[in-house]
Design a protein around this motif. Structure first.
Motif, PDB file in Angstrom:
ATOM      1  N   ASP A  46     -37.753 -13.719 -12.648  1.00  0.00           N
ATOM      2  CA  ASP A  46     -38.747 -12.734 -13.536  1.00  0.00           C
ATOM      3  C   ASP A  46     -39.752 -13.197 -12.624  1.00  0.00           C
ATOM      4  N   ASN A  47     -39.954 -13.038 -11.055  1.00  0.00           N
ATOM      5  CA  ASN A  47     -40.528 -13.359 -10.305  1.00  0.00           C
ATOM      6  C   ASN A  47     -41.686 -11.679 -10.577  1.00  0.00           C
TER       7      ASN A  47
ATOM      8  N   ASP B 188     -30.677  -6.394 -14.350  1.00  0.00           N
ATOM      9  CA  ASP B 188     -31.637  -7.361 -13.435  1.00  0.00           C
ATOM     10  C   ASP B 188     -32.093  -8.573 -14.063  1.00  0.00           C
ATOM     11  N   TRP B 189     -33.888  -8.949 -13.431  1.00  0.00           N
ATOM     12  CA  TRP B 189     -34.150  -9.748 -14.297  1.00  0.00           C
ATOM     13  C   TRP B 189     -35.205  -8.829 -15.347  1.00  0.00           C
ATOM     14  N   LYS B 190     -35.476  -9.479 -16.292  1.00  0.00           N
ATOM     15  CA  LYS B 190     -36.203  -8.351 -18.010  1.00  0.00           C
ATOM     16  C   LYS B 190     -37.092  -7.186 -17.172  1.00  0.00           C
ATOM     17  N   ASN B 191     -37.969  -8.669 -16.777  1.00  0.00           N
ATOM     18  CA  ASN B 191     -39.453  -7.752 -16.253  1.00  0.00           C
ATOM     19  C   ASN B 191     -38.870  -6.639 -15.137  1.00  0.00           C
TER      20      ASN B 191
ATOM     21  N   LYS C  56     -37.838  -3.486 -17.220  1.00  0.00           N
ATOM     22  CA  LYS C  56     -38.690  -3.161 -18.527  1.00  0.00           C
ATOM     23  C   LYS C  56     -39.551  -1.499 -17.115  1.00  0.00           C
ATOM     24  N   VAL C  57     -39.431  -1.865 -15.851  1.00  0.00           N
ATOM     25  CA  VAL C  57     -39.765  -0.702 -14.855  1.00  0.00           C
ATOM     26  C   VAL C  57     -38.471   0.549 -14.884  1.00  0.00           C
ATOM     27  N   ALA C  58     -37.391   0.329 -14.503  1.00  0.00           N
ATOM     28  CA  ALA C  58     -36.544   0.908 -14.520  1.00  0.00           C
ATOM     29  C   ALA C  58     -35.991   1.578 -15.739  1.00  0.00           C
ATOM     30  N   THR C  59     -35.735   1.104 -17.235  1.00  0.00           N
ATOM     31  CA  THR C  59     -36.116   1.654 -17.911  1.00  0.00           C
ATOM     32  C   THR C  59     -37.384   3.007 -17.651  1.00  0.00           C
TER      33      THR C  59
ATOM     34  N   HIS D  42     -28.245   1.706 -19.642  1.00  0.00           N
ATOM     35  CA  HIS D  42     -28.484   0.726 -20.594  1.00  0.00           C
ATOM     36  C   HIS D  42     -28.541  -0.932 -19.683  1.00  0.00           C
ATOM     37  N   THR D  43     -28.656  -0.983 -19.892  1.00  0.00           N
ATOM     38  CA  THR D  43     -29.292  -2.818 -19.208  1.00  0.00           C
ATOM     39  C   THR D  43     -28.247  -3.780 -19.054  1.00  0.00           C
TER      40      THR D  43
END
Lengths: 345, 345
Positions: free
Chosen positions: A144-145, A206-209, A212-215, A228-229
């Motif tokens: 989550d960098n 990917d990382w959770k943070n 959010k951008v992808a979604t 879906h993620t």
């Protein structure tokens, strides 16, 4: 008196030494910063809108006329403007990619590529070479960098171009396909496949943070129902099985061959028989010093990762074989400096 | 399977837009830092001494082999090394200028050209253009600024080459001449004239702290008996009269035309009738966008000075006329990117 009208400094026989290249290269940091500065000032957009003289540009940019002239001349020297009788115009590249009114505008990429954190990674290259990499690199792939959120936000326009080239090749419109986008980032690649094939289902890992951008991008593209993620470290998370297509874009360069083979084995078992792996990468020739942009991308990996590198097709094929894949096919994604490698399970 | 052996990324018709130049320029800060890093590691010196493989270089540089390979490949791409069958060799330029054993070694120039203070001047070019220059620039010509001591110490090898080209043209061996070196810095130019003409007397004017470097260099060259100093701001100090030759090297670019005319008037009255002014400068063509190195030097002046610029010969001639000088003659100082302008009182 004749005016000095030399075309270049020091035309010289092949064997005569000249300090000019050394002097010039020690100033190339200014090229990066001048392009970033011009994007910050929206200089290209103002020129596209008709402000083509230093006076007009100074007014539109709320800037000093001498500064504008020096910057515009500099951008002309490095190939982003043309100058005719004291008036500036855009090149083809700056018309398409640097005018904010253009649908392909990609000025935002400076948000990542010339982010102070990224620039600072390269301030001491001797130190990087001695240590073998950054002590606490941006690309250390720490969970989550935030720099990867910056990446996901900034790089969309550059990646969109790549995605538009790749999607028609891999999306198989008319077939119901299940697609895994590994280290999806901005999600643009999977989203483009979803748009090219209305029966495609995308799983973005990917990382959770970053997801959010992808979604958010999936929602913007109207494909959120098929998007879906899988949050977390893609080396560790449960990615699922039965995929027709796995996308791995600009990710394998972050790791050494051992780590990549581990990931590729995981990907191989996630694919259904006959399924396809699509790798998007900077792929230099076997000499690793050509073509220039692909080869020199390795320096990014020295500054930003612990063990990353650019790999030749020969090296990729060895990793693919080791992970149980069959033959590969490569094609250049012109006009970008990237290549697409397709490999069958 | 055929190996990818493209010569360049995206060969393309003239009118097809490509993001490659944008991507490449946004990474050019790495070119500057890679060259600096290689000089810091004494990489060129180790190669000259026979360490031509990554393994040998890693041992000599006490460095990581992957880091060495990435750096050497990168230096090959940007033109400072050659790579053949995995082994590296020096180019003509790096043999002459980057091997510490070479008499013309100029690695020290990174001490000024890539000094962190200098690099930081260019971190926000949009800000520079908006403000019209740096708020508290290194080149604000503040009295006894230490960066000019760094300059005087670091730039000697690059300047020595210029001085060796200029001295034979202006030194008039056989004549007793009195020479004023304005903003002498390292003093190398006046010292070279003193060495070329044993009857030349040099008066070097600059800030007091900088003149210490010049005086030490004069002693090293064995010309200290004929080397005198005038400390202080050259715009204000009493420079004397009756000079046969006045040297003004890489100084007029730091100021606007008004300030330059003021200084040139002072220089004009310091010269004896028939005396000669020698100006060494980056002189772009009238278009101010060619040749590339001379033209782009203006960006240094935006970052480092309040009102500095590069001037065309037409612009210099106007300043010379205004200050009461006669005709000028210009010649390029190949293989450097500089020009010499000679003007008679």
């Amino acid at each position: 008196m004749p005016t000095l009208q030399a075309e270049t400094e020091s035309p010289r026989p092949a064997q005569q030494a000249s300090p000019t290249l050394i002097f010039e290269v020690l100033h190339r940091h200014q090229h990066t910063m001048a392009l970033k500065g011009a994007i910050d000032l929206e200089l290209f957009t103002h020129i596209a809108r008709g402000a083509t003289t230093t006076a007009a540009l100074a007014e539109r940019c709320h800037a000093d006329e001498r500064g504008i002239r020096i910057l515009c001349d500099f951008l002309t020297v490095i190939g982003f403007l043309r100058k005719t009788s004291g008036s500036y115009s855009l090149t083809t590249d700056s018309t398409v990619f640097l005018d904010k009114q253009s649908p392909a505008y990609m000025g935002s990429v400076t948000g990542f590529l010339s982010h102070p954190v990224i620039l600072d990674q390269f301030r001491d290259i001797a130190g990087l070479v001695r240590n073998g990499g950054p002590d606490n690199g941006v690309g250390s792939m720490s969970p989550d960098n935030d720099i990867w959120v910056e990446f996901a936000n900034s790089m969309v326009p550059m990646v969109s171009m790549v995605a538009q080239l790749v999607a028609p090749i891999v999306a198989k419109p008319g077939s119901r396909i299940k697609v895994l986008d590994v280290a999806a980032g901005h999600g643009i690649l999977g989203i483009s496949v979803a748009r090219a094939n209305p029966a495609a289902e995308i799983i973005a890992a990917d990382w959770k943070n970053v997801l959010k951008v992808a979604t958010a991008n999936a929602a913007k593209a109207g494909v959120q129902d098929r998007f879906h993620t899988v949050p977390g470290d893609v080396f560790e998370s449960e990615l699922g099985t039965g995929f027709d297509l796995v996308l791995v874009s600009n990710f394998l360069h972050c790791f050494d061959a051992t780590a990549n083979i581990r990931l590729l084995k995981k990907v191989q078992s996630a694919l259904k028989p006959g399924g396809q792996l699509a790798v998007i990468e900077f792929v230099p020739n076997d000499d690793k010093v050509s073509p220039p942009v692909a080869a020199s991308f390795a320096m990014n990996m020295l500054g930003n990762t612990e063990r990353g590198d650019v790999y030749t097709l020969t090296e990729f094929n060895a990793m693919f074989r080791e992970a149980g894949f069959g033959e590969s096919r490569i094609q250049q994604l012109q006009p970008t400096p990237l290549s697409l490698i397709l490999v069958s399970r």
